[in-house]
Design an enzyme around this catalytic site. Structure first.
Site, PDB file in Angstrom:
ATOM      1  N   GLN A 120      -6.196  -1.638   8.721  1.00 19.96           N
ATOM      2  CA  GLN A 120      -6.340  -1.491   7.259  1.00 19.96           C
ATOM      3  C   GLN A 120      -7.191  -0.256   6.936  1.00 19.96           C
ATOM      4  O   GLN A 120      -7.996  -0.273   5.995  1.00 19.96           O
ATOM      5  CB  GLN A 120      -6.995  -2.740   6.665  1.00 19.96           C
ATOM      6  CG  GLN A 120      -6.059  -3.913   6.438  1.00 19.96           C
ATOM      7  CD  GLN A 120      -5.055  -3.653   5.289  1.00 19.96           C
ATOM      8  OE1 GLN A 120      -5.272  -2.822   4.417  1.00 19.96           O
ATOM      9  NE2 GLN A 120      -3.947  -4.377   5.314  1.00 19.96           N
ATOM     10  N   SER A 121      -7.025   0.796   7.708  1.00 17.94           N
ATOM     11  CA  SER A 121      -7.923   1.949   7.585  1.00 17.94           C
ATOM     12  C   SER A 121      -7.828   2.682   6.240  1.00 17.94           C
ATOM     13  O   SER A 121      -6.755   3.156   5.853  1.00 17.94           O
ATOM     14  CB  SER A 121      -7.606   2.925   8.721  1.00 17.94           C
ATOM     15  OG  SER A 121      -8.205   4.177   8.476  1.00 17.94           O
ATOM     16  N   ASN A 122      -8.968   2.806   5.582  1.00 17.79           N
ATOM     17  CA  ASN A 122      -9.034   3.618   4.354  1.00 17.79           C
ATOM     18  C   ASN A 122      -8.915   5.097   4.694  1.00 17.79           C
ATOM     19  O   ASN A 122      -8.352   5.874   3.934  1.00 17.79           O
ATOM     20  CB  ASN A 122     -10.369   3.383   3.638  1.00 17.79           C
ATOM     21  CG  ASN A 122     -10.527   1.942   3.207  1.00 17.79           C
ATOM     22  OD1 ASN A 122      -9.755   1.462   2.393  1.00 17.79           O
ATOM     23  ND2 ASN A 122     -11.500   1.245   3.772  1.00 17.79           N
TER      24      ASN A 122
END
Ligand SMILES: Cc1ncc(COP(=O)(O)O)c(C=O)c1O
Length: 333
Positions: free
Chosen positions: A76-78
């Site tokens: 879920q990397s920003n």
């Protein structure tokens, strides 16, 4: 501090706001005045801290003739979302290597940032097991894409090298200019500390402009001592790059490992409380992995009377709210 010699794209549109948080301060007893630096409002799809780092990293890539960016992060990397976002704007291809830090956590059909990777036209996603050598995995991708005639450039996880951390040294300068304008004296800053570029850059910038504001880094994945060494090492490299006189004091790097809970990205009760409190008192949306755990640390330190009565504390909101939608069950259960 002079960074004019470095390639830089213009992604910021002026300073992000510094706002008081009177309702939250009151709910927490009223002894400490809380303020927030709204880097969640930075440009780039859904905002967040990586835009400041990518101004320098993507500029460096373009200066080196790249037409393709490869980067990495968690599922879920920003950082991956914002890299894809700026690649879309710049007309660069973006390829991601995602690390499944929690076994079985990658789901192609997942919501949150994962959905946005697709919408932002990421060209490929390779999912690798937790603990993989991410640089080696990205190098593999460089090989594949080079054979296909592309000119790839690797941006490390979180854009946390001295090039990316420069963006947060610049942010420290921005903050001091705002505080001087507002005639607001801040006694302490609290920042999330993950891949370390934000914390390290801020520490370098504060030293470089003689800001004299102590910084507390709230860890999201590692124990205190391990994180402090990582932040310090990157701060030293960044200070050298920016020719900050006198370098960085080891004592200036302070991290707290108490709010990580069972591990990176895994929910904690204090994170849930922090996300809920910020939303209902200040209408500020945090995220479950970074800003939520950092805010849990801030709240706990206020309750423990770490900050003197009447002091002003600035919380750096680094963004991440799209990840909230991948955690609905956590907040509804
Ligand atoms: C929303 C958010 N906040 C904070 C951080 C931590 O910043 P850094 O990795 O520079 O330590 C990240 C990193 O990915 C992030 O996505």
């Amino acid at each position: 501090m002079n960074y004019t010699q470095f390639a830089r794209r213009n992604y910021l549109q002026g300073p992000t706001p510094i706002e008081p948080m009177p309702q939250l301060s009151k709910v927490l007893g009223g002894d400490v005045n809380l303020f927030i630096k709204r880097d969640d409002l930075l440009p780039g799809a859904s905002g967040g801290n990586k835009t400041r780092k990518l101004e320098f990293c993507i500029a460096d890539a373009m200066e080196n003739g790249a037409d393709t960016i490869i980067t990495c992060g968690a599922v879920q990397s920003n950082h991956c979302r914002l890299t894809a976002s700026w690649c879309a704007k710049e007309g660069l291809d973006c390829h991601l290597v995602l690390e499944e830090r929690v076994a079985g956590s990658y789901k192609k059909e997942a919501s949150g940032n994962n959905f946005l990777f697709e919408l932002l036209d990421v060209k490929s996603i390779d999912v690798v097991a937790g603990g993989s050598d991410m640089m080696a995995e990205m190098q593999k991708k460089v090989g594949e894409l080079s054979v296909a005639g592309k000119t790839p450039y690797i941006i490390p996880g979180g854009a946390s090298n001295a090039i990316g951390a420069t963006g947060y040294a610049v942010c420290a300068e921005e903050i001091m200019a705002q505080l001087n304008e507002m005639r607001l004296s801040i006694d302490h800053m609290v920042v999330p500390s993950g891949s370390a570029g934000t914390h390290a850059g801020m520490a370098v910038g504060m030293t470089g402009v003689n800001g004299n504001i102590p910084i507390f880094g709230m860890n999201v994945s590692r124990p205190k001592e391990v994180q402090e060494e990582i932040v310090y090492k990157l701060a030293v490299e960044t200070a050298e790059r920016l020719h900050v006189r006198g370098g960085i004091d080891r004592e200036a790097i302070v991290c707290f490992g108490d709010y990580v809970g069972p591990g990176y990205s895994l929910p904690t009760d204090s994170m849930i409380e922090a996300v809920t409190l910020f939303a209902k008192t200040e209408a500020v949306l945090l995220d479950p992995v970074y800003s939520g755990k950092a805010a849990a640390g801030l709240i706990n330190q206020v309750r423990k009377d770490t900050f003197a009565k009447g002091s002003n504390v600035l919380f750096l909101h680094t963004g991440g709210s799209p990840a909230l939608y991948a955690y609905l069950d956590t907040f509804r259960s």
